[in-house]
Design a protein around this motif. Structure first.
Motif, short mmCIF file in Angstrom:
data_model
loop_
_atom_site.label_atom_id
_atom_site.label_comp_id
_atom_site.label_asym_id
_atom_site.label_seq_id
_atom_site.Cartn_x
_atom_site.Cartn_y
_atom_site.Cartn_z
N ASP A 1 0.84 -1.21 0.00
CA ASP A 1 0.00 0.00 0.00
C ASP A 1 0.87 1.25 0.00
OD1 ASP A 1 -2.29 -1.61 0.27
OD2 ASP A 1 -2.06 -1.68 2.45
N LEU A 2 2.01 1.18 0.72
CA LEU A 2 2.90 2.35 0.80
C LEU A 2 3.58 2.62 -0.54
CD1 LEU A 2 4.20 1.62 4.36
CD2 LEU A 2 3.18 3.79 3.65
N GLU A 3 3.72 1.58 -1.37
CA GLU A 3 4.31 1.78 -2.70
C GLU A 3 3.46 2.73 -3.54
OE1 GLU A 3 4.97 -2.03 -4.58
OE2 GLU A 3 6.31 -2.72 -2.97
N GLU A 4 2.17 2.83 -3.19
CA GLU A 4 1.27 3.74 -3.91
C GLU A 4 1.45 5.19 -3.43
OE1 GLU A 4 -1.12 2.29 -6.08
OE2 GLU A 4 -0.02 0.44 -5.63
N ILE A 5 2.03 5.36 -2.25
CA ILE A 5 2.09 6.69 -1.63
C ILE A 5 3.44 7.35 -1.83
CG2 ILE A 5 1.82 7.95 0.56
CD1 ILE A 5 0.08 5.64 1.57
N TRP B 1 3.37 12.04 5.32
CA TRP B 1 3.12 10.93 4.39
C TRP B 1 3.84 11.11 3.05
CZ3 TRP B 1 1.47 6.42 6.11
CH2 TRP B 1 0.79 6.39 7.33
N ASP B 2 4.63 12.22 2.93
CA ASP B 2 5.49 12.38 1.74
C ASP B 2 6.91 11.92 2.03
OD1 ASP B 2 3.44 13.56 0.30
OD2 ASP B 2 3.95 15.58 1.02
N ASP B 3 7.21 11.62 3.30
CA ASP B 3 8.59 11.30 3.70
C ASP B 3 8.76 9.78 3.81
OD1 ASP B 3 11.10 11.07 4.77
OD2 ASP B 3 10.55 11.88 6.75
N ARG B 4 9.39 9.19 2.80
CA ARG B 4 9.52 7.73 2.78
C ARG B 4 10.45 7.21 3.89
NH1 ARG B 4 13.47 6.18 -2.32
NH2 ARG B 4 15.28 7.41 -1.64
N GLY B 5 11.28 8.12 4.42
CA GLY B 5 12.21 7.71 5.47
C GLY B 5 11.52 7.47 6.81
N THR B 6 10.30 7.98 6.98
CA THR B 6 9.60 7.78 8.26
C THR B 6 8.23 7.12 8.09
OG1 THR B 6 8.75 10.05 8.14
CG2 THR B 6 10.71 9.68 9.51
N CYS B 7 7.51 7.43 6.99
CA CYS B 7 6.12 6.95 6.92
C CYS B 7 6.02 5.44 6.81
CB CYS B 7 5.34 7.65 5.82
SG CYS B 7 5.71 7.08 4.15
N VAL B 8 7.10 4.78 6.40
CA VAL B 8 7.05 3.32 6.29
C VAL B 8 7.30 2.63 7.64
CG1 VAL B 8 7.83 3.44 3.88
CG2 VAL B 8 9.51 3.00 5.68
#
Ligand code: COA
Length: 331
Positions: free
Chosen positions: A23-27, A152-159
């Motif tokens: 799901d995060l791959e979509e964001i 939710w734009d920061d891949r370093g934390t939102c995952v």
């Protein structure tokens, strides 16, 4: 007569919605393989706006389960201490909101802000109050709704980050055992490695730079990662030494769940095999102050803890804060 603080019940509560790595791959620009390899996380729980999954709701559900296991009624509670950095509102405290929800009329209630170490800090406050004789029965909660402050734009934390709650009922008992010792540390000089960017009295809303999105969590992951292993190992060794115990005497380590590689590094440093380390980061991600009480409740309900077992709790988080505690399990 000296009093000792024993955990007599545990509980947890997770939001229903599961957010998978896919799901995060979509964001954001990420992928399942990177997230699993670098953090150990496969899925996490994110609370809903429509269901009853606020910080107070999750904390109350976890607390009710812990009270039920303990056979303690809310009216018996002298103290409610909640570790959280994501309260429903800046004030009153989540502790008071939980007190209202549980109808724990005689409890003194307050929050502790110690980042991911919130639960261990709260447990230590309660242990001290019980040992001083000022508290007979207490509720300790770790709860977060980190989804409300994630960028939710920061891949370093939102995952990495997620929502959930865990709780423990702690009772004053004359028998030795229970919480044997607690060891806490902080280093405020490193606060900028992990912080909430705004939403405080420092920047009144009227002066907000429109480019600063309030409440967003910011993290410099790599230096934190390196410090986490060192700080957790050092404080765990201090706790073991204080109780004249070695890694071999520990039946179960319940560590803060920030990254599986941090947990493996800690286990390696302490020479404790991973089979004796409880992990659920794969399913829940990093729920900050909630990780330890959720893991403790799962381990307890799975029957992994036996009377007389030595349990090592060890944590690290924003502040920086870190700490360790050794329990002699008595349930
Ligand atoms: N998906 C894909 N790539 C990502 C990514 C993601 N979700 N997040 C970061 N990356 C990239 C980075 O941009 C970087 O790319 P670059 O080399 O092109 O610049 C690369 O992956 C490596 O980034 P880095 O931050 O060095 O990775 P890391 O091995 O340190 O792992 C964390 C990142 C956040 C998982 C890790 O540092 C960590 O867990 N930190 C500690 C968290 C913690 O303890 N918090 C405090 C207590 S709660």
């Amino acid at each position: 007569m000296a009093q000792h603080a024993h955990i007599v019940g545990t509980g947890s509560s997770m939001p229903e919605r599961i957010l998978f790595n896919k799901d995060l791959e979509e964001i954001v620009d990420t992928n399942d393989e990177w997230i699993v390899r670098r953090s150990g996380i496969r899925e996490r729980r994110i609370s809903s706006k429509v269901r009853e999954e606020s910080t107070t709701d999750l904390a109350t559900q976890a607390s009710a389960r812990a009270l039920e296991m303990a056979g303690v009624s809310p009216g018996e509670l002298d103290m409610i201490v909640v570790g959280t950095v994501t309260p429903d509102r800046q004030f009153p405290s989540t502790g008071c909101m939980v007190q209202e929800a549980l109808k724990a009329e005689k409890a003194a209630a307050f929050d502790v802000s110690a980042g991911c170490s919130g639960f261990l800090y709260a447990l230590t406050m309660v242990n001290n109050a019980i040992r001083c004789g000022t508290c007979g029965t207490a509720l300790v909660v770790g709860v977060e709704r980190l989804s409300s402050i994630i960028n939710w734009d920061d891949r370093g934390t939102c995952v990495l980050l997620a929502d959930g709650a865990g709780a423990a009922v702690v009772r004053s008992v004359p028998e030795e055992g229970g919480i044997l010792s607690s060891h806490l540390r902080s280093d405020g000089t490193l606060w900028e490695l992990l912080y909430s960017a705004d939403g405080s009295s420092r920047t009144p809303a009227i002066l907000h730079d429109i480019n600063i999105r309030p409440f967003h969590l910011r993290m410099d992951g790599n230096p934190l990662f390196r410090r986490a292993i060192g700080c957790m190992s050092e404080i765990a060794r201090e706790a073991l030494g204080h109780n004249s115990l070695s890694g071999e005497d520990i039946s179960l380590v319940v560590p803060h769940q920030a990254n599986i590689r941090i947990i493996q590094g800690l286990a390696n440093n302490l020479r404790i095999p991973m089979e004796k380390v409880y992990t659920n980061i794969e399913r829940y991600g990093n729920t900050s102050s909630a990780t330890i009480p959720i893991a403790l409740d799962e381990a307890n309900r799975k029957g992994l803890l036996k009377k007389g077992d030595h349990v090592l709790l060890v944590t690290f988080g924003a502040g920086l804060t870190w700490g360790a505690s050794i329990l002699e399990w008595s349930m």
